[in-house]
Write a protein that holds these residues in place. Structure first.
Motif, PDB file in Angstrom:
ATOM      1  N   SER A   1      -6.295   6.369 -13.134  1.00  0.00           N
ATOM      2  CA  SER A   1      -5.557   5.049 -13.441  1.00  0.00           C
ATOM      3  C   SER A   1      -4.220   5.145 -13.031  1.00  0.00           C
ATOM      4  CB  SER A   1      -5.555   4.485 -14.807  1.00  0.00           C
ATOM      5  OG  SER A   1      -4.916   5.585 -15.586  1.00  0.00           O
TER       6      SER A   1
ATOM      7  N   LEU B   1      -2.858  -1.993 -12.220  1.00  0.00           N
ATOM      8  CA  LEU B   1      -4.037  -1.491 -11.409  1.00  0.00           C
ATOM      9  C   LEU B   1      -3.976   0.026 -11.139  1.00  0.00           C
ATOM     10  CD1 LEU B   1      -4.074  -4.465  -8.788  1.00  0.00           C
ATOM     11  CD2 LEU B   1      -5.675  -3.990 -10.917  1.00  0.00           C
TER      12      LEU B   1
ATOM     13  N   GLU C   1      -7.403   1.026  -6.833  1.00  0.00           N
ATOM     14  CA  GLU C   1      -8.190   0.078  -7.605  1.00  0.00           C
ATOM     15  C   GLU C   1      -7.960  -1.381  -6.828  1.00  0.00           C
ATOM     16  OE1 GLU C   1      -8.849  -2.461 -11.782  1.00  0.00           O
ATOM     17  OE2 GLU C   1      -7.328  -0.668 -11.698  1.00  0.00           O
TER      18      GLU C   1
ATOM     19  N   ILE D   1      -7.267  -5.220  -5.307  1.00  0.00           N
ATOM     20  CA  ILE D   1      -6.273  -6.258  -5.969  1.00  0.00           C
ATOM     21  C   ILE D   1      -7.322  -7.397  -6.051  1.00  0.00           C
ATOM     22  CG2 ILE D   1      -4.320  -7.790  -5.306  1.00  0.00           C
ATOM     23  CD1 ILE D   1      -3.278  -5.151  -3.560  1.00  0.00           C
TER      24      ILE D   1
ATOM     25  N   SER E   1      -1.024  -8.180 -11.531  1.00  0.00           N
ATOM     26  CA  SER E   1      -0.830  -6.963 -11.984  1.00  0.00           C
ATOM     27  C   SER E   1      -0.323  -6.147 -10.875  1.00  0.00           C
ATOM     28  CB  SER E   1      -2.547  -6.584 -12.523  1.00  0.00           C
ATOM     29  OG  SER E   1      -2.782  -6.879 -13.614  1.00  0.00           O
TER      30      SER E   1
ATOM     31  N   ALA F   1       0.422  -1.941  -9.209  1.00  0.00           N
ATOM     32  CA  ALA F   1      -0.237  -0.792  -9.141  1.00  0.00           C
ATOM     33  C   ALA F   1       0.679   0.183  -8.902  1.00  0.00           C
ATOM     34  CB  ALA F   1      -1.575  -0.797  -8.110  1.00  0.00           C
TER      35      ALA F   1
ATOM     36  N   GLN G   1      -4.958   0.261  -1.569  1.00  0.00           N
ATOM     37  CA  GLN G   1      -5.545  -0.892  -2.115  1.00  0.00           C
ATOM     38  C   GLN G   1      -6.336  -1.669  -0.942  1.00  0.00           C
ATOM     39  OE1 GLN G   1      -2.247  -1.731  -4.729  1.00  0.00           O
ATOM     40  NE2 GLN G   1      -3.995  -1.933  -6.171  1.00  0.00           N
TER      41      GLN G   1
END
Length: 326
Positions: free
Chosen positions: A71, A120, A124, A126, A192, A194, A319
């Motif tokens: 994460s 994010l 991960e 988008i 969000s 990242a 991403q």
């Protein structure tokens, strides 16, 4: 020292990562999460450093480090405040639309408070609903603080910087004007963000970090093609201690607060750009029209920083943009 959070629970599982980003070892015996470590930094940091030394010397059980299992270092944070420290970037934005640059922009930082409850991971996707929103990436540097008292001076703010990370601050450019026009700031236009796979302590950056700025190129690529690699320490009008002092002017900052630099940008345009909005602005100034589109579904964004010996520091944010199903 380099720290990461494996995807486990809402706050991740804390691990220590080696300098080469090849191996990690579990740190749960010291703190279950990075936030817990930060909350008890005076006792946790020396133990984490001992573990990091044991990792480097091969004295602990290790596993292969895979950023896809991570994460963001702080999967959720008590606060995420993003500045706009590269004022030449703001000047370019305004110039492209024929607006004057207020003199105050050079003397006091701009800053917005973003959503910090759903960051994010570095690999991960988008997920967004509509390409017409003007989807853009913004490559930035960020610091993580301990408890910062209200009214702290910039000089004293230096000691409150505990970690550094990279950021992809996703922006929806076509939603921004309507929101700002209401006079109440960003909300829908800032989904969000990242962060890089690992967060690093300032000493891990060597001479590139002077306590105020990080003097290394920040690389942003789109679909495998370089967009830019401006130096994050150059043309930064407001350094990180100044940004922290600005954020803490009327309130204390809680341990785990993340402060972003804003889009890294150099006056020397040969270094390229760290967001598509800036690319488009330069096109407008040169040719009168922007030809580069904002992100489209399927596009891939990569953000990374290497040291002077070309060794990856933070791990790469990598991403793809995908359509969200509601």
């Amino acid at each position: 020292m380099k720290l990461a959070s494996l995807r486990e629970g809402r706050d991740g599982r804390l691990v220590v990562v080696d300098r080469a980003l090849n191996q990690y070892t579990d740190a749960a015996g010291i703190a279950s999460s990075l936030q817990q470590a930060l909350d008890n930094w005076s006792t946790a940091e020396p133990r984490l450093r001992e573990l990091a030394a044991a990792l480097e010397s091969g004295q602990v059980v290790t596993s292969a480090f895979d950023p896809a299992l991570c994460s963001s270092p702080l999967p959720r944070a008590y606060q995420w405040a993003d500045g706009s420290a590269y004022v030449n970037h703001m000047e370019l934005v305004r110039k492209a639309r024929g607006a004057e640059m207020p003199d105050s922009f050079w003397h006091e930082p701009l800053m917005y408070q973003g959503g910090s409850d759903s960051f994010l991971g570095p690999r991960e996707a988008i997920l967004l609903g509509d390409e017409s929103w003007g989807i853009d990436f913004e490559a930035e540097v960020a610091v993580v603080t301990d408890d910062v008292p209200m009214g702290v001076s910039a000089a004293d703010a230096v000691s409150h910087i505990k970690l550094l990370m990279l950021v992809n601050d996703v922006s929806l450019r076509n939603l921004i004007p309507g929101e700002l026009g209401k006079g109440f700031g960003f909300f829908h236009s800032k989904p969000s963000s990242a962060f890089s796979p690992v967060a690093v302590t300032p000493d891990a950056l060597g001479a590139a970090w002077d306590g105020h700025k990080l003097y290394l190129p920040l690389r942003a690529a789109l679909n495998g093609e370089l967009v830019g690699e401006p130096n994050a320490g150059v043309d930064m009008t407001f350094d990180f201690p100044q940004l922290i002092a600005h954020a803490a002017r009327t309130r204390p900052l809680c341990t785990g607060t993340i402060i972003g630099s804003g889009t890294v940008s150099n006056v020397d345009r040969s270094r390229g750009s760290c967001c598509l909005a800036e690319v488009r602005m330069l096109e407008i100034l040169e040719r009168g029209v922007a030809s580069t589109p904002f992100l489209r579904f399927g596009d891939r964004v990569q953000i990374a920083m290497a040291d002077a010996d070309s060794r990856d520091i933070f791990g790469e944010i990598d991403q793809t943009l995908e359509r969200a199903e509601f």
